[in-house]
Scaffold this motif. Sequence first.
Motif, PDB file in Angstrom:
ATOM      1  N   GLN A 306       0.811  -1.252  -0.009  1.00  0.00           N
ATOM      2  CA  GLN A 306      -0.020   0.024  -0.052  1.00  0.00           C
ATOM      3  C   GLN A 306       0.937   1.172  -0.069  1.00  0.00           C
ATOM      4  O   GLN A 306       1.294   1.716   0.901  1.00  0.00           O
ATOM      5  CB  GLN A 306      -0.956  -0.081   1.301  1.00  0.00           C
ATOM      6  N   ARG A 333      -5.489   6.192   3.142  1.00  0.00           N
ATOM      7  CA  ARG A 333      -5.315   4.998   3.825  1.00  0.00           C
ATOM      8  C   ARG A 333      -5.807   5.110   5.182  1.00  0.00           C
ATOM      9  O   ARG A 333      -6.215   3.726   5.540  1.00  0.00           O
ATOM     10  CB  ARG A 333      -3.676   4.874   3.599  1.00  0.00           C
ATOM     11  N   TRP A 397      -2.515   1.259  -4.786  1.00  0.00           N
ATOM     12  CA  TRP A 397      -3.025   0.145  -3.841  1.00  0.00           C
ATOM     13  C   TRP A 397      -3.799  -0.921  -4.793  1.00  0.00           C
ATOM     14  O   TRP A 397      -4.440  -1.126  -5.291  1.00  0.00           O
ATOM     15  CB  TRP A 397      -4.365   0.690  -3.012  1.00  0.00           C
TER      16      TRP A 397
END
Length: 754
Positions: A306, A333, A397
Motif C-alpha cells: 500500500q 489509507r 493500492w
Amino acid sequence: MPESSTGELAREQKYVAALYERLDVLRERTRGQLDAVLAQGAFGTHQNRSERDNFAVMYTQRLARLWAVEHGLCFGRLDHAEESRADASRLYIGRIGLADDDQHRLLIDWRAPVAQPFYRATPAAPMGVTRRRHLHTRGRRVTAIDDDLLDLDSLTDADRASLNGEAALLAALGEKRTGRMRDIVATIQAEQDKIIRSDLNGMLVVQGGPGTGKTVVALHRAAYLLYTFRERLERRGVLILGPNPTFMRYIEQVLPSLGETDVLLSTVGELYPGVTATREEPPEAAAVKGRIAMADVVARAVRERQRMPRTPVEIKLDKFTLKLDRQTLEAARSKAGRSRRPHNQARAVFIRHLLTVLTRQAARHLGRGNLDEADFADLREDLRTEEPVRVALNRLWPYLTPQQLLIGLFTDRDRMAAAGLGAPERDLLLREPPRSGEKPGENWWSAADVPLLDEAAELLGDIDEGVLRAARRAEQEREERIAYAREVLELTGLADIMDAERFAERQQAEETYLTTAERAARDRTWAFGHVIVDEAQELSEMAWRMVMRRIPGRSMTIVGDIAQTGSAAGAASWARVLDPYVSGRWREEHLSVNYRTPAELMEVAARVLELVGADLKAPESVRETGERPWALRVATLAEAGPVVAAEVVGEGRLVVVAPAGMTEEIGTIVRAAVPEAATGPGPAALDAPVAVLSVTEAKGLEFDSVIVVEPGRILRESPRGPSDLYVALTRATSRLGVVHTEELPEVLNGLERR
C-alpha cells in the motif's frame, strides 16, 4: 477339530451368511431407490430439483457405506447372563447395524453404546457379559472362533462345551503387513475405547509412544463421532490432517472399511485450495517460515504494497495534470484502515476517496466548480476509466492474490527487509521468480509456504482481478447459452411456448453435486465440525494458526508424541502450541501400551529415548518375538544391497530407513539387489516389498522388517537427531537391523553384532 468346535463354527457361519444376505438386499433396495431418483431428470421447479439432488446424494452415500463394510461385516458376539439383559442374551457386533424388515436387530454397530462391553468388559468387571467371542472371517466365510471368558460361573454346561480359541489381539498383531493400515475394530482395547468414545466438545490430546495405536484410535474416533453426532458433523464435516501424502495413502482405507466415506483427508501442503505443495524445503528455511513471527512479516508485506510515496503523485491527462500529495494519500489509507476490511476490499474505500479528490481537481481545471450530483458522478466515472488514472491508483493500492504477495516477497531482498526479515533469513528464503509468462506451479510451493498463503488470504480478502474476470466469463457464457437456446426455440417453432433462459438451464449438463468433504476441500474458509491432527507434534506455529481457522468451535482430537518431534519448527510441548488458542482448556489422554513393536526392539529404542529426554518413558510392549535386533558393519555401502535382499521374507514388507541426504544413493544400491524395490514417498513405497525412505517419509508407517542405515548420520543431520533415530528404530513389527560403515553410536552398542 473337536466336534463341539466344528458345530460352533458351522452355526456362526450360518448366522454370518444370513447377515450378508440381508446386506445384499439392502444394497439392491438402495440401488433401486437411487435409480428411481435419477430417472426423474433435471425437470420441475428449483425446489423439486433440489429435493431430487438431496435424495440422490443420500442414496449414493448410503450405497457407498453398504459396499464399504463388505470385509469383516460381523466380527464378534457378546453372550450375556440371562438376568443381565431382558431383550437379548446374545448380541452380534459388526461394522454397521442391521435389522430385518420387522426391525428386529440382527447386527449391532460397534459404535453403539450397547456394544461397549465388547471392548471394555474384563473378568474383574464383566459388565453382565459371560463370554466375548471373536469371529475371524475370510471373504464371507467364518474361518475361526476365539472366546474370552469373563464370567465362568454364569456359563451353562452347553456353553462350557463350546469354548474356542486364543487371544484375538495377539493373533492380529502377528499378521503380515499389507502396505495399508487396517482397522482394529475387532480388537480395540479398553484404554483405546475410552479415547474413541470421549466427548466431542473441546480439545483432546492423545499422547502416545510408537506402536500404541494413536493413529488408528484417532480414525476409529472419527467413525464413532460421525455415528454418534451424525446430524451435527455431516453438515460441517470432519477433517483429518496427516504429515505427508504417503501417510494419507497408508490410512485411506480405514474409515471406508468402518462405513464412513465422506471425511476429508489432507496434509498441510494440500489445505489451501488450488495449491498442492510438493517442493522440498530446506529444513532451516522451513523452520523460519514456521515461526509465529511470520504472521507479522506477512502483515508488513501487505502494508508495504500500500504505497505512500513521499513526493506528490502526478497524473498527466490530455488537458491538465492532477496531483495527489502525501497528506491526501495518508488520509485515504487511514479511511481504508478504519473500514477494518481486508486489503482487496479496503481498496475500494481507498480508491473512492482518491477519486473524489481527483474529480474535484478536474472540475476546477475545467472551470466547473459547482457541479450537481449527477454531473459530478459522470465526471468521476470518466476519470476512473482514464488509463493514467487507473495505472496510478493500481500502483498505490494494487489488487493482490496471496500467491502474488508471497512471490513478490520471497524474490525481492528489499521487500523482505521492509517486512522485517533479517539478513540471514533473507539468504535462506530468497528464491528465483517464475519465468516470464509462467504461473508458479506445484514445484514453486512447499508445505511451509501453505500456512503463509493462508495468512495472506486472511489479510488480502477474496476479491481480486482473477475472481472478477471469472465472474465476467461466467456471465458471458450464460448469455451465450441463452442466445443459442433462443435460436433453437425459434428454429423449432417453440419460442412462444418455452422461455429461452429456462430451456438453457435444462439443456445444460447435469450439475455435479459435491459431498461435504468435496465442498470443504474447495472452500478455504470452511469451518469443520471436528478436526483430527495426526503426527501433530510436527506442525509449526504457523501451521497451527492455519488449522485453528478451520475449527472455530475448537472440537479437536490431537494425536502425537512429543518425543518423536523431528521438525525444527515442531512442538516442544503441547501447552506451548495449544495454550495460545484455548489457554489451558484442553485435556490429555495417554496410550501406554505398545502393540506394534516387540519388546526386544523396544529395549533398543528406549536407550535412544533417553537422549531425547531423561524423563521420557517408552511404552511397554505386549509381546516378544524371539528376534534379536542386530548390527552389521560393512566396508562400503554397496554391501548393503545383498544384506537387504537376504532380509526379504515371504509376503512381509521391509523398509530401509536412511539419512535424508542418502536416500537416492541407498535406493540405487538396494534396487540393484532387489529390482522391485521403491525409493522415496508415494504409493509405490507402500505396495513394494522393499522401500527406501528417509525418517520423515517413514514417520507414522509400520513394516514387518526395518533396516536402519548409518544411524550415526541420522543423529547428526538434524537438530533433533535423537528423535529421528527413535522414530527409525520403532517402525518394525517383527525384525530390526542396522547397517553402518562408520562407528556405531554408543547408544546402540547393545545390538547383537553380525
